[in-house]
Motif scaffolding. Structure first.
Motif, PDB file in Angstrom:
ATOM      1  N   TYR A 141       0.827  -1.209   0.000  1.00  0.00           N
ATOM      2  CA  TYR A 141       0.000   0.000   0.000  1.00  0.00           C
ATOM      3  C   TYR A 141       0.865   1.264   0.000  1.00  0.00           C
ATOM      4  O   TYR A 141       0.546   2.244  -0.685  1.00  0.00           O
ATOM      5  CB  TYR A 141      -0.929   0.010   1.221  1.00  0.00           C
ATOM      6  CG  TYR A 141      -2.045  -1.004   1.142  1.00  0.00           C
ATOM      7  CD1 TYR A 141      -2.960  -0.977   0.089  1.00  0.00           C
ATOM      8  CD2 TYR A 141      -2.206  -1.983   2.111  1.00  0.00           C
ATOM      9  CE1 TYR A 141      -3.988  -1.899   0.005  1.00  0.00           C
ATOM     10  CE2 TYR A 141      -3.233  -2.911   2.043  1.00  0.00           C
ATOM     11  CZ  TYR A 141      -4.119  -2.864   0.989  1.00  0.00           C
ATOM     12  OH  TYR A 141      -5.133  -3.783   0.906  1.00  0.00           O
ATOM     13  N   PHE A 142       1.940   1.239   0.783  1.00  0.00           N
ATOM     14  CA  PHE A 142       2.809   2.420   0.871  1.00  0.00           C
ATOM     15  C   PHE A 142       3.483   2.716  -0.466  1.00  0.00           C
ATOM     16  O   PHE A 142       3.520   3.870  -0.910  1.00  0.00           O
ATOM     17  CB  PHE A 142       3.874   2.207   1.956  1.00  0.00           C
ATOM     18  CG  PHE A 142       4.880   3.320   2.021  1.00  0.00           C
ATOM     19  CD1 PHE A 142       4.575   4.519   2.644  1.00  0.00           C
ATOM     20  CD2 PHE A 142       6.138   3.179   1.445  1.00  0.00           C
ATOM     21  CE1 PHE A 142       5.499   5.555   2.692  1.00  0.00           C
ATOM     22  CE2 PHE A 142       7.072   4.197   1.489  1.00  0.00           C
ATOM     23  CZ  PHE A 142       6.749   5.394   2.122  1.00  0.00           C
ATOM     24  N   LEU A 143       4.038   1.696  -1.106  1.00  0.00           N
ATOM     25  CA  LEU A 143       4.689   1.887  -2.398  1.00  0.00           C
ATOM     26  C   LEU A 143       3.703   2.411  -3.439  1.00  0.00           C
ATOM     27  O   LEU A 143       4.017   3.316  -4.218  1.00  0.00           O
ATOM     28  CB  LEU A 143       5.310   0.569  -2.874  1.00  0.00           C
ATOM     29  CG  LEU A 143       6.605   0.131  -2.196  1.00  0.00           C
ATOM     30  CD1 LEU A 143       7.022  -1.248  -2.703  1.00  0.00           C
ATOM     31  CD2 LEU A 143       7.723   1.132  -2.474  1.00  0.00           C
ATOM     32  N   GLY A 144       2.516   1.830  -3.447  1.00  0.00           N
ATOM     33  CA  GLY A 144       1.502   2.274  -4.394  1.00  0.00           C
ATOM     34  C   GLY A 144       1.147   3.735  -4.198  1.00  0.00           C
ATOM     35  O   GLY A 144       1.045   4.499  -5.167  1.00  0.00           O
ATOM     36  N   ALA A 145       0.978   4.144  -2.932  1.00  0.00           N
ATOM     37  CA  ALA A 145       0.602   5.526  -2.639  1.00  0.00           C
ATOM     38  C   ALA A 145       1.709   6.507  -3.017  1.00  0.00           C
ATOM     39  O   ALA A 145       1.463   7.522  -3.678  1.00  0.00           O
ATOM     40  CB  ALA A 145       0.261   5.669  -1.154  1.00  0.00           C
ATOM     41  N   ALA A 146       2.937   6.213  -2.598  1.00  0.00           N
ATOM     42  CA  ALA A 146       4.057   7.128  -2.825  1.00  0.00           C
ATOM     43  C   ALA A 146       4.346   7.303  -4.314  1.00  0.00           C
ATOM     44  O   ALA A 146       4.489   8.428  -4.814  1.00  0.00           O
ATOM     45  CB  ALA A 146       5.306   6.618  -2.098  1.00  0.00           C
ATOM     46  N   ILE A 147       4.423   6.198  -5.032  1.00  0.00           N
ATOM     47  CA  ILE A 147       4.742   6.275  -6.457  1.00  0.00           C
ATOM     48  C   ILE A 147       3.548   6.821  -7.237  1.00  0.00           C
ATOM     49  O   ILE A 147       3.711   7.533  -8.231  1.00  0.00           O
ATOM     50  CB  ILE A 147       5.188   4.901  -6.980  1.00  0.00           C
ATOM     51  CG1 ILE A 147       6.459   4.462  -6.249  1.00  0.00           C
ATOM     52  CG2 ILE A 147       5.442   4.947  -8.489  1.00  0.00           C
ATOM     53  CD1 ILE A 147       6.945   3.078  -6.630  1.00  0.00           C
TER      54      ILE A 147
END
Length: 262
Positions: A141-147
């Motif tokens: 979830y974090f990678l998806g949000a940041a990128i």
């Protein structure tokens, strides 16, 4: 701003090559479209809009073929886009000052080039096939949000950031990561376009734009089919990384910081 016939032909040829190269490794080409468009268009509304739509056209075909070949894993892919879609929309909604946009774009291009180059070198030095690792769901979830947010901000799909990171993490095998990158770019491009439209920042030059869309569609279809027929993408990734880094540096120094013209 209308392009001359000579400029449009030159831009179309470049877009065709980019579409072939990027689609062969699961990307849409947005980072290089952006870099090239800065040489021909003054409005960064036009630059962001054209890059996102071209991205969308290329990865739509790629995503379909990855799905058809059985490389699409919805259960593993959906968590990435669940957070990236709203954040890409939010990023695209920001009304940046032109020089700020170009600084972010230049840094983003250079970072993506370094990530892509590192990935290609890693593949060269890799002696054995790696086993996929498992990570907590919050990482996804974090990678998806940041990128996703960065993607919407500068007008790219984000796959060129996501894929090298996931390869470094050994998240899954290369073909599965390429399929995810293609799908990730697809949904973020749609979300980014929606963000631009909703904030009245979508500016598309239809005459030149339709020609570029046709060109990248053909190039994208050629590239993804070469990739699925086992064409090695390591050399292509390294060459692309070098080109993107050089253009990103130019965008940063000339369009963003305005300290040098080359």
């Amino acid at each position: 701003m209308q392009l001359t016939i000579e400029s449009l032909i030159a831009l179309s040829l470049c877009f065709f090559v980019i579409a072939v190269l990027y689609s062969s490794v699961g990307f849409g080409g947005g980072s290089s479209y952006l870099a090239l468009l800065t040489l021909f268009f003054a409005s960064f509304f036009v630059i962001r809009s054209v890059a996102l739509v071209c991205n969308l056209v290329v990865v739509s075909g790629s995503t379909y073929l990855y799905y058809k070949k059985g490389h699409f894993d919805a259960k593993k892919f959906i968590p990435f886009v669940a957070t990236s879609i709203p954040l890409a929309f939010l990023g695209a909604s920001f009304r940046l000052k032109e020089y700020v946009f170009f600084i972010i774009l230049g840094l983003a291009l250079m970072t993506s080039a370094l990530l892509l180059g590192t990935q290609s070198i890693r593949e060269k030095n890799q002696k054995t096939r790696l086993t996929a690792k498992k990570y907590p769901i919050w990482v996804t979830y974090f990678l998806g949000a940041a990128i996703g947010f960065l993607s919407g901000l500068v007008g790219i799909g984000g796959g060129i950031f996501l894929a090298p990171i996931l390869n470094h993490m050994r998240w899954d095998f290369s073909i599965k990561i390429a399929a995810l990158a293609s799908f990730f770019i697809l949904v973020n491009s749609v979300s980014g376009i929606a963000g631009l439209v909703s904030n009245q920042m979508f500016v598309f030059p239809w005459k030149e734009g339709l020609i570029l869309l046709a060109v990248v569609f053909i190039g994208g279809q050629i590239g993804i089919r070469l990739s699925l027929n086992k064409l090695s993408g390591r050399g292509i990734k390294l060459l692309t990384a070098i080109l993107v880094f050089v253009v990103g540096l130019r965008v940063l120094l000339n369009n963003g910081l305005q300290v040098i013209d080359f």
